[in-house]
Scaffold this motif. Structure first.
Motif, mmCIF file in Angstrom:
data_model
loop_
_atom_site.group_PDB
_atom_site.id
_atom_site.type_symbol
_atom_site.label_atom_id
_atom_site.label_comp_id
_atom_site.label_asym_id
_atom_site.label_seq_id
_atom_site.Cartn_x
_atom_site.Cartn_y
_atom_site.Cartn_z
ATOM 1 N N PHE A 73 0.839 -1.202 0.000
ATOM 2 C CA PHE A 73 0.000 0.000 0.000
ATOM 3 C C PHE A 73 0.872 1.249 0.000
ATOM 4 N N SER A 74 1.942 1.224 0.793
ATOM 5 C CA SER A 74 2.845 2.370 0.862
ATOM 6 C C SER A 74 3.510 2.620 -0.484
ATOM 7 N N ARG A 75 3.881 1.560 -1.166
ATOM 8 C CA ARG A 75 4.511 1.719 -2.485
ATOM 9 C C ARG A 75 3.542 2.315 -3.497
ATOM 10 N N ILE A 76 2.298 1.860 -3.460
ATOM 11 C CA ILE A 76 1.297 2.371 -4.414
ATOM 12 C C ILE A 76 1.029 3.852 -4.157
ATOM 13 N N VAL A 77 0.787 4.213 -2.907
ATOM 14 C CA VAL A 77 0.500 5.607 -2.574
ATOM 15 C C VAL A 77 1.735 6.477 -2.831
ATOM 16 N N GLY A 78 2.923 5.962 -2.524
ATOM 17 C CA GLY A 78 4.154 6.709 -2.795
ATOM 18 C C GLY A 78 4.360 6.961 -4.276
ATOM 19 N N THR A 79 4.067 5.958 -5.094
ATOM 20 C CA THR A 79 4.207 6.117 -6.545
ATOM 21 C C THR A 79 3.212 7.146 -7.082
ATOM 22 N N ILE A 80 1.981 7.093 -6.596
ATOM 23 C CA ILE A 80 0.981 8.087 -7.008
ATOM 24 C C ILE A 80 1.422 9.489 -6.581
ATOM 25 N N ALA A 81 1.984 9.614 -5.377
ATOM 26 C CA ALA A 81 2.460 10.920 -4.897
ATOM 27 C C ALA A 81 3.610 11.432 -5.758
ATOM 28 N N ILE A 82 4.495 10.539 -6.178
ATOM 29 C CA ILE A 82 5.599 10.957 -7.054
ATOM 30 C C ILE A 82 5.053 11.504 -8.364
ATOM 31 N N ILE A 83 4.093 10.808 -8.951
ATOM 32 C CA ILE A 83 3.523 11.234 -10.231
ATOM 33 C C ILE A 83 2.828 12.591 -10.094
ATOM 34 N N LEU A 84 1.986 12.739 -9.072
ATOM 35 C CA LEU A 84 1.246 13.998 -8.909
ATOM 36 C C LEU A 84 2.179 15.170 -8.590
ATOM 37 N N ALA A 85 3.170 14.967 -7.734
ATOM 38 C CA ALA A 85 4.095 16.045 -7.403
ATOM 39 C C ALA A 85 4.957 16.409 -8.609
ATOM 40 N N SER A 86 5.319 15.415 -9.424
ATOM 41 C CA SER A 86 6.105 15.698 -10.627
ATOM 42 C C SER A 86 5.301 16.545 -11.611
ATOM 43 N N VAL A 87 4.038 16.210 -11.786
ATOM 44 C CA VAL A 87 3.173 17.007 -12.672
ATOM 45 C C VAL A 87 3.062 18.431 -12.133
ATOM 46 N N ASN A 88 2.924 18.569 -10.815
ATOM 47 C CA ASN A 88 2.804 19.893 -10.204
ATOM 48 C C ASN A 88 4.080 20.711 -10.416
ATOM 49 N N ILE A 89 5.237 20.097 -10.231
ATOM 50 C CA ILE A 89 6.505 20.814 -10.416
ATOM 51 C C ILE A 89 6.672 21.224 -11.876
ATOM 52 N N PHE A 90 6.454 20.290 -12.790
ATOM 53 C CA PHE A 90 6.613 20.580 -14.213
ATOM 54 C C PHE A 90 5.650 21.674 -14.657
ATOM 55 N N GLY A 91 4.394 21.564 -14.265
ATOM 56 C CA GLY A 91 3.408 22.590 -14.615
ATOM 57 C C GLY A 91 3.746 23.931 -13.996
ATOM 58 N N GLY A 92 4.262 23.920 -12.780
ATOM 59 C CA GLY A 92 4.652 25.166 -12.127
ATOM 60 C C GLY A 92 5.771 25.874 -12.864
ATOM 61 N N PHE A 93 6.738 25.097 -13.336
ATOM 62 C CA PHE A 93 7.822 25.709 -14.100
ATOM 63 C C PHE A 93 7.322 26.265 -15.430
ATOM 64 N N LEU A 94 6.397 25.570 -16.073
ATOM 65 C CA LEU A 94 5.847 26.082 -17.327
ATOM 66 C C LEU A 94 5.088 27.385 -17.112
ATOM 67 N N VAL A 95 4.268 27.424 -16.076
ATOM 68 C CA VAL A 95 3.499 28.632 -15.788
ATOM 69 C C VAL A 95 4.439 29.777 -15.405
ATOM 70 N N THR A 96 5.462 29.484 -14.620
ATOM 71 C CA THR A 96 6.419 30.513 -14.231
ATOM 72 C C THR A 96 7.141 31.071 -15.443
ATOM 73 N N GLN A 97 7.540 30.203 -16.379
ATOM 74 C CA GLN A 97 8.191 30.673 -17.603
ATOM 75 C C GLN A 97 7.277 31.596 -18.403
ATOM 76 N N ARG A 98 6.024 31.225 -18.507
ATOM 77 C CA ARG A 98 5.076 32.058 -19.260
ATOM 78 C C ARG A 98 4.866 33.404 -18.575
ATOM 79 N N MET A 99 4.785 33.389 -17.256
ATOM 80 C CA MET A 99 4.601 34.657 -16.527
ATOM 81 C C MET A 99 5.819 35.557 -16.695
#
Length: 108
Positions: A73-99
């Motif tokens: 269970f910890s591995r599954i939730v950890g993997t989902i957290a990695i994916i969601l946080a990675s999307v958030n970081i990548f999207g944040g950098f894209l938005v920051t570049q545009r701003m």
């Protein structure tokens, strides 16, 4: 008198954090959006460290004698957290570049 389950406290804190986060983010003026995104990216990088620890829980450890499946269970939730946080970081950098591109001087 019976004690309240700690899960209820954690759920209440989570719900309050969601409401506070919503109102904080949506009340930010556009001029402060870029610094807010930088802080959000920093928080997400800390989340990725914790998610990596959770995703690798029990790796290399001997099997537990009682055979509980908590590591899966910890591995599954950890993997989902990695994916969601990675999307958030990548999207944040894209938005920051545009701003930041909006404030650059236009070449003729």
């Amino acid at each position: 008198m019976e004690a309240v389950d700690p899960t209820i406290y954690r759920l209440a804190i989570f719900v309050l954090a969601v409401f506070v986060g919503y109102y904080v983010v949506w009340s930010v003026t556009p001029a402060l959006h870029t610094p807010l995104m930088a802080v959000t990216n920093a928080i997400s990088s800390v989340i990725i460290v914790g998610a990596l620890l959770a995703a690798t829980a029990g790796v290399g450890a001997p099997p537990s004698p009682d055979g509980d499946g908590g590591e899966g269970f910890s591995r599954i939730v950890g993997t989902i957290a990695i994916i969601l946080a990675s999307v958030n970081i990548f999207g944040g950098f894209l938005v920051t570049q545009r701003m930041l591109a909006m404030y650059k001087k236009k070449e003729r």
